[in-house]
Scaffold this active site. Structure first.
Site, PDB file in Angstrom:
ATOM      1  N   CYS A   1      60.880   6.925  46.114  1.00  0.00           N
ATOM      2  CA  CYS A   1      61.008   8.389  46.147  1.00  0.00           C
ATOM      3  C   CYS A   1      61.538   8.763  47.523  1.00  0.00           C
ATOM      4  O   CYS A   1      60.911   8.448  48.538  1.00  0.00           O
ATOM      5  CB  CYS A   1      59.665   9.076  45.911  1.00  0.00           C
ATOM      6  SG  CYS A   1      59.762  10.857  46.237  1.00  0.00           S
TER       7      CYS A   1
ATOM      8  N   HIS B   1      48.057  23.605  58.898  1.00  0.00           N
ATOM      9  CA  HIS B   1      48.112  22.888  60.181  1.00  0.00           C
ATOM     10  C   HIS B   1      47.182  23.556  61.189  1.00  0.00           C
ATOM     11  O   HIS B   1      46.503  22.898  61.970  1.00  0.00           O
ATOM     12  CB  HIS B   1      49.521  22.929  60.776  1.00  0.00           C
ATOM     13  CG  HIS B   1      50.598  22.360  59.893  1.00  0.00           C
ATOM     14  ND1 HIS B   1      51.762  23.028  59.608  1.00  0.00           N
ATOM     15  CD2 HIS B   1      50.684  21.180  59.231  1.00  0.00           C
ATOM     16  CE1 HIS B   1      52.520  22.290  58.823  1.00  0.00           C
ATOM     17  NE2 HIS B   1      51.887  21.156  58.572  1.00  0.00           N
TER      18      HIS B   1
ATOM     19  N   LYS C   1      50.523  40.868  48.743  1.00  0.00           N
ATOM     20  CA  LYS C   1      51.672  41.365  49.511  1.00  0.00           C
ATOM     21  C   LYS C   1      51.339  41.383  50.990  1.00  0.00           C
ATOM     22  O   LYS C   1      52.109  40.963  51.834  1.00  0.00           O
ATOM     23  CB  LYS C   1      51.973  42.793  49.061  1.00  0.00           C
ATOM     24  CG  LYS C   1      53.006  42.820  47.974  1.00  0.00           C
ATOM     25  CD  LYS C   1      54.284  43.398  48.519  1.00  0.00           C
ATOM     26  CE  LYS C   1      55.439  42.957  47.654  1.00  0.00           C
ATOM     27  NZ  LYS C   1      56.709  43.060  48.301  1.00  0.00           N
TER      28      LYS C   1
ATOM     29  N   HIS D   1      52.075  26.115  59.703  1.00  0.00           N
ATOM     30  CA  HIS D   1      51.485  27.093  58.797  1.00  0.00           C
ATOM     31  C   HIS D   1      49.966  27.009  58.900  1.00  0.00           C
ATOM     32  O   HIS D   1      49.430  26.219  59.684  1.00  0.00           O
ATOM     33  CB  HIS D   1      51.981  26.909  57.360  1.00  0.00           C
ATOM     34  CG  HIS D   1      51.661  25.575  56.762  1.00  0.00           C
ATOM     35  ND1 HIS D   1      50.401  25.213  56.380  1.00  0.00           N
ATOM     36  CD2 HIS D   1      52.452  24.510  56.524  1.00  0.00           C
ATOM     37  CE1 HIS D   1      50.414  23.988  55.914  1.00  0.00           C
ATOM     38  NE2 HIS D   1      51.648  23.529  55.994  1.00  0.00           N
TER      39      HIS D   1
ATOM     40  N   CYS E   1      59.113  11.222  49.462  1.00  0.00           N
ATOM     41  CA  CYS E   1      57.924  10.613  50.089  1.00  0.00           C
ATOM     42  C   CYS E   1      58.299   9.476  51.025  1.00  0.00           C
ATOM     43  O   CYS E   1      57.444   9.012  51.788  1.00  0.00           O
ATOM     44  CB  CYS E   1      56.988  10.002  49.049  1.00  0.00           C
ATOM     45  SG  CYS E   1      56.404  11.112  47.806  1.00  0.00           S
TER      46      CYS E   1
ATOM     47  N   CYS F   1      58.003  10.661  40.509  1.00  0.00           N
ATOM     48  CA  CYS F   1      57.078  10.700  41.637  1.00  0.00           C
ATOM     49  C   CYS F   1      55.955  11.683  41.307  1.00  0.00           C
ATOM     50  O   CYS F   1      56.227  12.830  40.956  1.00  0.00           O
ATOM     51  CB  CYS F   1      57.825  11.149  42.885  1.00  0.00           C
ATOM     52  SG  CYS F   1      56.717  11.673  44.185  1.00  0.00           S
TER      53      CYS F   1
ATOM     54  N   LYS G   1      49.515  33.898  48.438  1.00  0.00           N
ATOM     55  CA  LYS G   1      50.860  34.083  47.889  1.00  0.00           C
ATOM     56  C   LYS G   1      50.918  35.378  47.107  1.00  0.00           C
ATOM     57  O   LYS G   1      51.896  36.096  47.149  1.00  0.00           O
ATOM     58  CB  LYS G   1      51.196  32.901  46.981  1.00  0.00           C
ATOM     59  CG  LYS G   1      51.734  31.733  47.777  1.00  0.00           C
ATOM     60  CD  LYS G   1      52.455  30.758  46.860  1.00  0.00           C
ATOM     61  CE  LYS G   1      52.504  29.376  47.471  1.00  0.00           C
ATOM     62  NZ  LYS G   1      51.874  28.379  46.624  1.00  0.00           N
TER      63      LYS G   1
ATOM     64  N   HIS H   1      56.358  14.761  43.847  1.00  0.00           N
ATOM     65  CA  HIS H   1      57.562  15.607  43.805  1.00  0.00           C
ATOM     66  C   HIS H   1      58.047  15.902  42.391  1.00  0.00           C
ATOM     67  O   HIS H   1      58.889  16.771  42.194  1.00  0.00           O
ATOM     68  CB  HIS H   1      58.701  14.944  44.596  1.00  0.00           C
ATOM     69  CG  HIS H   1      58.447  14.922  46.072  1.00  0.00           C
ATOM     70  ND1 HIS H   1      57.784  13.884  46.697  1.00  0.00           N
ATOM     71  CD2 HIS H   1      58.728  15.823  47.026  1.00  0.00           C
ATOM     72  CE1 HIS H   1      57.694  14.158  47.985  1.00  0.00           C
ATOM     73  NE2 HIS H   1      58.266  15.321  48.207  1.00  0.00           N
TER      74      HIS H   1
END
Ligand code: MSP
Length: 641
Positions: free
Chosen positions: A127, A22, A300, A19, A130, A144, A297, A147
């Site tokens: 966890c 990265h 659109k 994504h 992780c 966690c 996000k 998470h």
């Protein structure tokens, strides 16, 4: 020492597709490799994938595949994505490769033989997301912190790395080497982890009864290696640790790139592991912030471009590389939004650079039949001043890149771009042509073409698709080096200019398909006075007001009202165009500490781009604005809140 540079990205987990986060780190590594190669360095760039551990087993089983098949598929996807984006990595390491396994086992054996790995029984809060144990201190309400899922108490016998033994050494090392971890805020973060309490030793194994997908410990085949102990070693396994020449050549000059999410393993596990294995510490750990994706996000139209290749398709290769490097202040978070990308494309690339090239080429076509003119020996048309500014911009830029302040560095180059646009406005080649002042006209146009060639070379590591187009159109090799253009005398007179289309077309924001209506809850939160000019605290919080210092001030030619200011915002050095000329002399402003709205959209005024606004107060419209000045003890960069 001869010039060498080794840059690494984190090796990405294969439990998710590539994504834009990265892509940012990998593009940055690609830029650095190209930049240092241009400066004559032997530059080496490593990326790859992290393929062991629970997380991958889980993702594979969800996809109905075996871990190896799954890892093969996603790893190939990463590799292919970077290739299709033209990223020039020298090696792509996978932690499931044999060469990596041997290196990990050799490090483990060395540390074990030195007595720094011991076997013990351990009970702790684990966890599964992780793949790590949490101390009482790190967990939040038994959950966690990452998470937000309940931690499970498990007890097992495992191997531990005596990390605590190197705690004092590491703290000292970081203090003695200020650039070891940079920028400073992350160095301080790591130092804070080391100050005070004793570090817990690191659990570096998992029993095969629980996890088989990993590298077997060389001294006990009932265990596999903990995924972080395995993964970090990629930085040396890929270059042939311990024997290969590449290891000897590149390890001393390594620059790791990571984001702030993985500071602890890189800032604490990794240097202590290296120390225990008798390997020199890395040279620099360079930590960047996060791209904040909220807007992406919401929008659109951006919804379908978070995949790196789609992003490039939508906005263009060079546009995205430029945006990434210019928009993020290395170390701080940045906003990723369609609007921010389009602003950079339209203002910096289309208006400033694209326009400079287009105007210049068009005029050479018109006045010289498209052939590069010779400079007139009797008329330099201000060449000395331009050359001086070019060298100044170049050395400021390379200095900032060395310090990993890419955004500030690029801004310095853009000052030169804007200076050239001003040079056109001031010299008015169309008048020179009309008045048949051919000597001056030839030199002016030649100075511009040479400066464009210089810029194209310097910018080629960022604009790797368009810079070669510019250079070829000027009759220079696409891969020209800095030496060729250093004295702004690289071009051959009479060469016919190549065709130059629009380099960076202006972009329009895609229309929002669905109108964003405020949610009911938000309406209520605005309270009874909603609609009567009151704002929510979150609206205020969006305005980034900072203490800044005015470094330089000069009148804007052709305007009676405007001054061009250079200000230090604490984030960068930037240009502000302010309507202060009727009220303040430029000299009286230099050195003042003022308030700056730092996240205002850039605005173009008299062909200059203003990156923010200074706060001033006035009683009514006709009143003289008075700058809000601050006392000396408030630091530059401090944010109003
Ligand atoms: N596998 C580990 C790293 C092991 S290195 C020995 C890992 N992988 S990851 O797939 O989660 O990649 C994390 C890295 O991706 C970050 O450190 C950063 O380089 C990049 N980014 C992921 N999301 C990001 C943003 N939203 N913004 C900026 N970079 C981000 O951790």
């Amino acid at each position: 020492m001869d010039k060498r540079f080794y840059v690494t990205t984190p090796i990405y987990y294969v439990n998710a597709e590539p994504h834009i986060g990265h892509a940012y780190t990998t593009i940055l590594a690609d830029f650095l490799k190209r930049h240092y190669r241009l400066l004559g360095y032997d530059a080496y760039f490593l990326t790859g994938t992290d393929e062991h551990g629970d997380k991958i087993v889980k993702a594979a089983s969800e996809a109905g595949a075996k871990p190896r098949e799954y890892a093969d598929r996603i790893s190939a996807l990463f590799r292919d994505t970077w290739k299709r984006m033209g990223l020039e990595f020298d090696d792509f390491i996978r932690t499931t490769e044999e060469r990596h396994r041997t290196a990990v086992q050799s490090v483990l054996q060395r540390v074990y033989d030195a007595g720094d790995i011991y076997f013990a029984s351990y009970g702790g809060h684990y966890c599964f997301g992780c793949e790590r144990f949490f101390t009482e201190k790190d967990m939040v309400d038994g959950k966690c912190p990452d998470h937000n899922t309940p931690l499970e108490y498990i007890e097992e016998s495992n191997y531990f790395f005596r990390m605590s033994k190197y705690q004092a050494w590491l703290a000292e090392y970081i203090k003695a080497n200020p650039d070891f971890i940079r920028p400073e805020r992350y160095r301080n973060e790591v130092l804070a982890m080391l100050d005070g309490e004793t570090l817990e030793d690191l659990c570096i194994s998992r029993p095969k009864t629980r996890l088989k997908w990993g590298i077997t410990l060389p001294f006990d085949d009932k265990f596999v290696t903990y995924v972080w102990f395995d993964a970090l070693i990629n930085y040396i396994s890929a270059i042939g640790y311990p024997e290969d020449d590449r290891f000897k050549r590149y390890w001393p000059v390594v620059n790791h790139l990571i984001a702030k999410d993985i500071v602890k393993p890189h800032g604490i596990f990794w240097p202590t592991m290296l120390k225990a294995a008798g390997i020199e510490p890395f040279l620099h750990l360079n930590v960047h912030g996060y791209w904040n994706m909220e807007d992406a996000k919401m929008s659109k139209s951006l919804g379908n471009v978070v995949r790196p290749l789609d992003l490039i398709d939508r906005f263009g290769n060079d546009q995205i590389r430029y945006f990434f490097l210019r928009e993020m202040n290395f170390g701080a978070d940045a906003r990723f939004s369609e609007e921010a990308i389009i602003n950079r494309v339209n203002y910096d690339l289309a208006n400033d650079l694209g326009n400079l090239v287009k105007r210049t080429f068009d005029m050479v076509k018109k006045f010289f039949d498209g052939k590069i003119p010779a400079r007139d020996p009797g008329e330099t048309a201000g060449l000395d001043a331009i050359s001086a500014k070019y060298s100044e911009a170049l050395s400021a830029y390379t200095g900032q890149v060395d310090a990993f302040q890419f955004s500030t560095g690029i801004e310095r180059l853009w000052e030169f771009v804007r200076l050239l646009n001003r040079y056109i406005d001031e010299r008015k080649p169309w008048l020179l042509a009309r008045e048949k002042r051919t000597a001056e006209l030839s030199s002016v146009m030649r100075n511009l073409l040479e400066s464009i060639a210089g810029l194209a070379v310097v910018l080629s590591p960022i604009l790797n698709r368009t810079a070669p187009v510019i250079l070829s159109a000027l009759g220079l090799p696409a891969e020209s080096g800095l030496d060729a253009v250093s004295s702004l005398d690289a071009l051959t007179p009479d060469t016919a200019l190549g065709e130059m289309g629009v380099l960076y077309p202006r972009m329009e924001k895609e229309k929002q398909v669905v109108e964003q209506k405020p949610k009911a809850a938000e309406k209520n939160a605005a309270g009874p006075n909603a609609g009567e000019g009151l704002i929510d605290i979150s609206e205020f919080a969006r305005v980034d007001i900072r203490v800044a210092k005015i470094l330089e001030a000069a009148p804007v030619e052709g305007s009676e009202k405007l001054l061009e200011l250079r200000v230090d915002s604490g984030l960068d050095t930037r240009t502000i165009i302010a309507g202060l000329a009727p009220h303040y002399t430029p000299e009286s402003l230099v050195g003042k500490k003022i308030l700056l709205v730092a996240n205002l959209k850039p605005a173009v005024l008299f062909k200059r781009t203003s990156h923010g606004m200074l706060l001033a107060a006035k009683k009514d419209k006709k009143d003289r604005p008075v700058l809000i000045e601050l006392s000396d003890n408030i630091p530059v960069g401090a944010r109003l809140s």
